[in-house]
Write a protein that holds these residues in place. Structure first.
Motif, mmCIF file in Angstrom:
data_model
loop_
_atom_site.group_PDB
_atom_site.id
_atom_site.type_symbol
_atom_site.label_atom_id
_atom_site.label_comp_id
_atom_site.label_asym_id
_atom_site.label_seq_id
_atom_site.Cartn_x
_atom_site.Cartn_y
_atom_site.Cartn_z
ATOM 1 N N ASP A 1 0.801 -1.084 0.006
ATOM 2 C CA ASP A 1 -0.092 -0.139 -0.135
ATOM 3 C C ASP A 1 0.972 1.208 -0.192
ATOM 4 O O ASP A 1 0.329 2.273 -0.071
ATOM 5 N N ILE A 2 1.993 1.241 0.432
ATOM 6 C CA ILE A 2 2.963 2.538 0.702
ATOM 7 C C ILE A 2 3.298 2.636 -0.672
ATOM 8 O O ILE A 2 2.990 4.100 -1.284
ATOM 9 N N PHE A 3 3.944 2.078 -1.601
ATOM 10 C CA PHE A 3 4.307 2.571 -3.165
ATOM 11 C C PHE A 3 2.964 2.698 -3.909
ATOM 12 O O PHE A 3 3.031 3.445 -4.660
ATOM 13 N N SER A 4 2.078 1.937 -3.585
ATOM 14 C CA SER A 4 0.627 2.116 -4.593
ATOM 15 C C SER A 4 0.028 3.341 -4.268
ATOM 16 O O SER A 4 -0.444 4.034 -5.067
ATOM 17 N N ASN A 5 0.231 3.805 -3.105
ATOM 18 C CA ASN A 5 -0.497 5.040 -2.865
ATOM 19 C C ASN A 5 0.479 6.244 -2.642
ATOM 20 O O ASN A 5 0.284 7.502 -2.190
ATOM 21 N N ASN A 6 1.723 6.162 -3.185
ATOM 22 C CA ASN A 6 2.931 7.078 -2.833
ATOM 23 C C ASN A 6 2.524 8.279 -3.782
ATOM 24 O O ASN A 6 2.734 9.330 -3.444
ATOM 25 N N ASP A 7 2.085 8.112 -5.034
ATOM 26 C CA ASP A 7 1.545 9.269 -6.017
ATOM 27 C C ASP A 7 0.627 10.292 -5.472
ATOM 28 O O ASP A 7 0.890 11.410 -5.235
ATOM 29 N N GLN A 8 -0.312 9.496 -4.875
ATOM 30 C CA GLN A 8 -1.624 10.474 -4.229
ATOM 31 C C GLN A 8 -1.085 11.131 -3.002
ATOM 32 O O GLN A 8 -1.404 12.378 -2.719
ATOM 33 N N GLU A 9 -0.099 10.420 -2.316
ATOM 34 C CA GLU A 9 0.395 11.308 -0.938
ATOM 35 C C GLU A 9 1.342 12.269 -1.270
ATOM 36 O O GLU A 9 1.352 13.018 -0.505
ATOM 37 N N ILE A 10 2.050 11.938 -2.313
ATOM 38 C CA ILE A 10 3.147 13.213 -2.646
ATOM 39 C C ILE A 10 2.201 14.212 -3.107
ATOM 40 O O ILE A 10 2.732 15.430 -2.636
ATOM 41 N N GLY A 26 23.490 11.032 -13.235
ATOM 42 C CA GLY A 26 23.070 10.519 -14.360
ATOM 43 C C GLY A 26 21.754 9.462 -14.185
ATOM 44 O O GLY A 26 21.327 8.507 -14.520
ATOM 45 N N ALA A 27 21.212 9.773 -12.797
ATOM 46 C CA ALA A 27 19.840 9.116 -12.427
ATOM 47 C C ALA A 27 18.693 9.301 -13.286
ATOM 48 O O ALA A 27 18.410 10.203 -13.834
ATOM 49 N N LYS A 28 17.858 8.342 -13.322
ATOM 50 C CA LYS A 28 16.730 8.101 -14.109
ATOM 51 C C LYS A 28 15.463 8.006 -13.091
ATOM 52 O O LYS A 28 15.439 6.700 -12.898
ATOM 53 N N ILE A 29 14.663 8.747 -12.953
ATOM 54 C CA ILE A 29 13.615 8.605 -11.807
ATOM 55 C C ILE A 29 12.205 8.837 -12.605
ATOM 56 O O ILE A 29 11.936 9.973 -12.885
ATOM 57 N N TYR A 30 11.708 7.578 -12.477
ATOM 58 C CA TYR A 30 10.385 7.729 -13.334
ATOM 59 C C TYR A 30 9.058 8.431 -12.756
ATOM 60 O O TYR A 30 8.018 8.462 -13.254
ATOM 61 N N GLY A 31 9.185 8.696 -11.453
ATOM 62 C CA GLY A 31 7.945 9.321 -10.876
ATOM 63 C C GLY A 31 7.315 8.285 -9.640
ATOM 64 O O GLY A 31 7.796 7.254 -9.516
ATOM 65 N N MET A 32 6.366 8.922 -8.866
ATOM 66 C CA MET A 32 5.657 8.367 -7.832
ATOM 67 C C MET A 32 6.869 7.781 -6.917
ATOM 68 O O MET A 32 6.799 6.628 -6.111
ATOM 69 N N THR A 33 7.988 8.468 -6.767
ATOM 70 C CA THR A 33 9.020 8.014 -5.953
ATOM 71 C C THR A 33 9.307 9.030 -4.830
ATOM 72 O O THR A 33 9.264 10.105 -4.954
ATOM 73 N N THR A 34 9.600 8.508 -3.847
ATOM 74 C CA THR A 34 10.262 9.237 -2.479
ATOM 75 C C THR A 34 11.658 8.867 -2.136
ATOM 76 O O THR A 34 11.930 7.640 -1.725
ATOM 77 N N ILE A 35 12.373 9.718 -2.009
ATOM 78 C CA ILE A 35 13.693 9.299 -1.358
ATOM 79 C C ILE A 35 13.890 10.096 0.110
ATOM 80 O O ILE A 35 13.791 11.321 0.166
ATOM 81 N N GLY A 53 21.086 5.221 -10.551
ATOM 82 C CA GLY A 53 20.758 4.433 -11.544
ATOM 83 C C GLY A 53 19.152 4.616 -11.826
ATOM 84 O O GLY A 53 18.548 5.781 -12.062
ATOM 85 N N GLU A 54 18.249 3.566 -11.768
ATOM 86 C CA GLU A 54 16.680 3.718 -12.358
ATOM 87 C C GLU A 54 15.898 3.204 -11.062
ATOM 88 O O GLU A 54 15.911 2.146 -10.630
ATOM 89 N N LEU A 55 14.795 4.306 -10.762
ATOM 90 C CA LEU A 55 14.044 4.043 -10.102
ATOM 91 C C LEU A 55 12.419 4.457 -10.487
ATOM 92 O O LEU A 55 12.358 5.294 -11.185
ATOM 93 N N ASN A 56 11.627 3.650 -10.054
ATOM 94 C CA ASN A 56 10.058 3.966 -10.346
ATOM 95 C C ASN A 56 9.064 3.501 -9.370
ATOM 96 O O ASN A 56 9.268 2.399 -8.720
ATOM 97 N N ASN A 57 8.440 4.597 -8.991
ATOM 98 C CA ASN A 57 7.403 4.135 -7.845
ATOM 99 C C ASN A 57 7.819 3.384 -6.647
ATOM 100 O O ASN A 57 7.375 2.310 -6.422
#
Length: 394
Positions: A135-144, A220-229, A237-241
Motif C-alpha cells: 500500500d505504501i508504493f501503491s498510494n505514494n503518488d497520491q500522498e506526494i 545520471g539518475a533516471k527517476i520515473y515518478g511516484m517515488t520518494t527518497i 540508477g533507475e527508480l520507479n514508484n
C-alpha cells in the motif's frame, strides 16, 4: 489536547517494516503518517505501540486526548470530523476504529477489544489506510500530491539554477537545495526538493517525486515518478514508484521499482529487482501473519526491505521479494522470495547474522553519518531478533 497515534490489531500485516517503528512512523508521500497528523493538528503527536518501541516513540496522556489510528493518512475532511468529536465519541469505518476522544482515564483504559462504550459515528467519506507494505508504493503518488499541497501552500519556492530544464511549473525547492544540468518534468506530477538536498548533473526526473532533507540524487539518475527518497539518503540508477524511508543508500546503477526500502539499508552496485513476473501473473508477498505467501492483487510489485538490511553487488531480487530486518545478502543467483530477519547469505543458503556482528556494522554505518548507534536502538533490535527467531529455519 494531546494527539496519540495508536497501532491497531492489524499492525503485524506491515512487518517487517513495523518491527522497528510504529505504523504511523511509516513514510508515504513526502512525510511520515505521524508528520502528516502533526501538520494538521499543529502539535507533536505521541504513540501507543509495542512496549519495546515506547522508549524511542514515547507515549503521553493529558486531560484531553484524541486517539487516532496510526495507519490512516489524514485529509482536511477527516481532521474536521475528528475536531467535532465530544468526549467518548468515536469515528469508525467498516468496523475499524479510526479515532476517539478520551479523557486521561479513558486513555489509560483504552483497549481495542472493548470499544462498545464509545458513541460510534460511521465515516463514509474516502479514507486512505496503509494496511500492507505494498500500500505504501501503491498510494505514494497520491500522498506526494497531498503532502506537496499542504507543505507549499502560501509559500514561495527557492530558485533553481538556470542550467536545469524544467517542464511545467509544479516544482518546489526548499532553501539550500541545489541541482545542476538536470531535467525536471512536472507535467505528470509535482516535484519537491527538500532542504539541503542535491541533484547532481545529468539526472532526469519525472513527477511525482519527493527528495527529502539532506538527500542526494547522483549523476545520471533516471527517476520515473511516484517515488520518494527519504531524508539523508542517496539514490542513483533507475527508480520507479518506490519509497526509501531514510538514511539509506541506493547509490549506484541498477533498477528499483514498485518497492519499499527501510532505514539504514544499502543496495549494492548493479543490484536489481524484478517488479513483474515473466508470465504477467499476480504477485504474491510473504506475509508474517499467515507465515505464507499472500496474493497482493498487483501485477507490479518489487522489493520490500526492512531496516538495516544490506545486499552486495549484482544482487538480483525476484518479483515480490520480502527482506526482513538486518539481513545481509550476497552472492550470485536469486535469493529466495522471503529472506528472514537477521539472515546472512544468498541463493546458496543462509545462516544467522549474529547480533554482535550486526551491532558492529550498525555502529560503523551510524558513524559515517555522525550519528550514534545507542542502547535504545540495540534494545529494539535485540527484541526484533528474539521475535523473528521462529522464521529463521535454516
Amino acid at each position: 489536547m494531546t494527539v496519540i497515534l495508536f497501532d491497531d490489531q492489524f499492525r503485524n500485516n506491515l512487518l517487517p517494516l513495523t518491527y522497528t517503528r510504529p505504523v504511523s512512523a511509516i513514510r508515504v508521500g513526502i512525510l511520515t503518517i505521524a508528520e502528516k497528523w502533526a501538520f494538521y493538528f499543529k502539535t507533536t503527536p505521541f504513540y501507543l505501540t509495542e512496549q519495546y518501541l515506547q522508549e524511542k516513540y514515547p507515549f503521553r496522556v493529558s486531560e484531553f486526548n484524541i486517539m487516532v489510528n496510526g495507519s490512516i493518512c489524514p485529509d482536511e475532511e477527516l481532521v474536521e470530523a475528528i475536531e467535532r468529536l465530544a468526549e467518548g465519541d468515536a469515528i469508525v469505518a467498516d468496523g475499524i476504529l479510526i479515532a476517539v476522544k478520551l479523557n486521561e482515564s479513558g486513555v489509560k483504559e483504552f483497549n481495542l477489544n472493548r470499544t462498545e462504550e464509545y458513541n460510534k459515528n460511521e465515516y463514509t467519506s474516502r479514507l486512505l489506510r496503509i494496511s500492507f507494505p505494498e500500500d505504501i508504493f501503491s498510494n505514494n503518488d497520491q500522498e506526494i500530491r497531498m503532502d506537496f499541497s499542504i507543505l507549499t501552500k502560501g509559500r514561495s519556492s527557492a530558485s533553481l539554477s538556470s542550467t536545469n530544464t524544467v517542464l511545467g511549473d509544479n516544482i518546489f525547492v526548499e532553501e539550500g537545495a541545489t541541482a545542476e544540468c538536470s531535467t525536471f518534468n512536472t507535467i505528470q506530477g509535482p516535484i519537491y526538493l527538500g532542504r539541503d538536498s542535491q541533484i547532481w548533473e545529468g539526472s532526469h526526473i519525472r513527477g511525482s517525486f519527493a527528495l527529502c532533507e539532506g538527500s542526494i540524487v547522483k549523476m545520471g539518475a533516471k527517476i520515473y515518478g511516484m517515488t520518494t527518497i527519504g531524508p539523508y539518503s542517496k539514490a542513483a540508477g533507475e527508480l520507479n514508484n518506490s519509497v526509501i524511508f531514510g538514511n539509506s543508500a541506493k547509490g549506484h546503477e541498477g533498477y528499483l521499482g514498485n518497492s519499499v526500502v527501510g532505514e539504514w539499508c544499502n543496495i549494492g552496485a548493479d543490484s536489481n529487482n524484478s517488479n513483474m513476473k515473466n508470465n504477467y501473473a499476480e504477485v504474491r508477498l510473504w506475509d508474517y501473519q499467515m507465515e505464507n505467501y499472500r496474493p497482493t492483487g498487483l501485477q507490479f510489485c518489487g522489493l520490500i526491505m526492512g531496516d538495516h538490511s544490506k545486499c552486495g553487488i549484482n544482487t538480483m531480487f525476484n518479483t515480490g521479494t520480502v527482506v526482513g530486518v538486518s539481513a545481509n545478502i550476497f552472492g550470485a543467483g536469486f535469493p529466495r522470495n522471503y529472506v528472514p530477519d537477521f539472515a546472512w547469505g544468498g541463493s546458496q543458503g543462509f545462516g544467522t547474522y549474529s547480533l554482535a556482528k550486526m551491532f558492529e556494522t550498525a555502529e560503523r554505518v551510524y558513524d559515517r553519518k555522525k550519528e550514534v548507534f545507542g542502547e535504545m536502538d540495540k534494545k529494539i533490535l535485540t527484541r526484533v531478533f528474539e521475535l523473528s527467531n521462529k522464521y529463521r529455519r535454516f
